[in-house]
Design an enzyme around this catalytic site. Structure first.
Site, mmCIF file in Angstrom:
data_model
loop_
_atom_site.group_PDB
_atom_site.id
_atom_site.type_symbol
_atom_site.label_atom_id
_atom_site.label_comp_id
_atom_site.label_asym_id
_atom_site.label_seq_id
_atom_site.Cartn_x
_atom_site.Cartn_y
_atom_site.Cartn_z
ATOM 1 C CG HIS A 53 4.599 -6.595 3.082
ATOM 2 N ND1 HIS A 53 4.817 -6.418 4.427
ATOM 3 C CD2 HIS A 53 3.827 -7.710 2.984
ATOM 4 C CE1 HIS A 53 4.215 -7.365 5.115
ATOM 5 N NE2 HIS A 53 3.609 -8.169 4.248
ATOM 6 C CD GLU A 68 6.275 -1.393 3.559
ATOM 7 O OE1 GLU A 68 5.943 -1.070 4.703
ATOM 8 O OE2 GLU A 68 5.662 -2.269 2.897
ATOM 9 C CB CYS A 89 5.699 -5.447 8.980
ATOM 10 S SG CYS A 89 6.561 -6.169 7.555
ATOM 11 C CB CYS A 124 8.906 -3.747 5.345
ATOM 12 S SG CYS A 124 7.774 -4.716 4.326
#
Length: 155
Positions: A64, A66, A94, A97
């Site tokens: 992701h 992040e 999410c 993260c």
């Protein structure tokens, strides 16, 4: 005497300014066929890391934006804590993260669009470090529209 040009320059470095940088990363993700989430890490009004989703490119569900940004910032700073940093991300993180941001002791998190289906605030509202400042909704409409357009294009 305070220089008025300096004041204007300092005002330009607000949350919207840096969210626009994250949005540029999200657009890169979109262009690459990745879910359009972008992130930048800022320290002392300077972008020190920028990233976007790479889950398709790397065939890695943990890639992701992040996570990529956290790793890049920590490598640059030479340490695992980001307590003096702000992460700007176009979509609410999410749970995975948010947990990583909690472990990194992030100083401030600024996100664009809320994620009603997968956002941490629904499933793990205490995942961030207790001292992390949280700001949501910066450029939310633009960030949300990019996400909507991406999934409409996929259908």
């Amino acid at each position: 005497m305070i220089n008025s040009e300096w004041i204007l320059k300092m005002e330009a470095f607000d949350d919207t300014y840096f969210m626009k940088k994250a949005f540029q990363e999200a657009q890169l993700a979109y262009d690459e066929g990745e879910i359009p989430v972008g992130a930048v890490v800022v320290a002392q009004n300077r972008v020190i890391a920028r990233a976007h989703n790479l889950t398709e490119t790397l065939t890695d569900v943990t890639a992701h934006a992040e996570m990529q940004a956290i790793t890049a910032a920590a490598n640059l700073l030479g340490g695992k804590y980001l307590n003096e940093c702000t992460l700007y991300v176009t979509l609410e993180p999410c749970v995975m993260c948010a947990g990583a941001l909690g472990w990194a002791q992030l100083g401030k998190l600024v996100f664009g669009a809320s994620d009603e289906k997968r956002g941490f605030s629904k499933f793990a509202p205490k995942a961030l470090h207790p001292k992390t400042e949280l700001v949501g909704g910066v450029m939310a409409e633009d960030c949300g529209d990019l996400m909507t357009a991406f999934f409409q294009d996929k259908r």
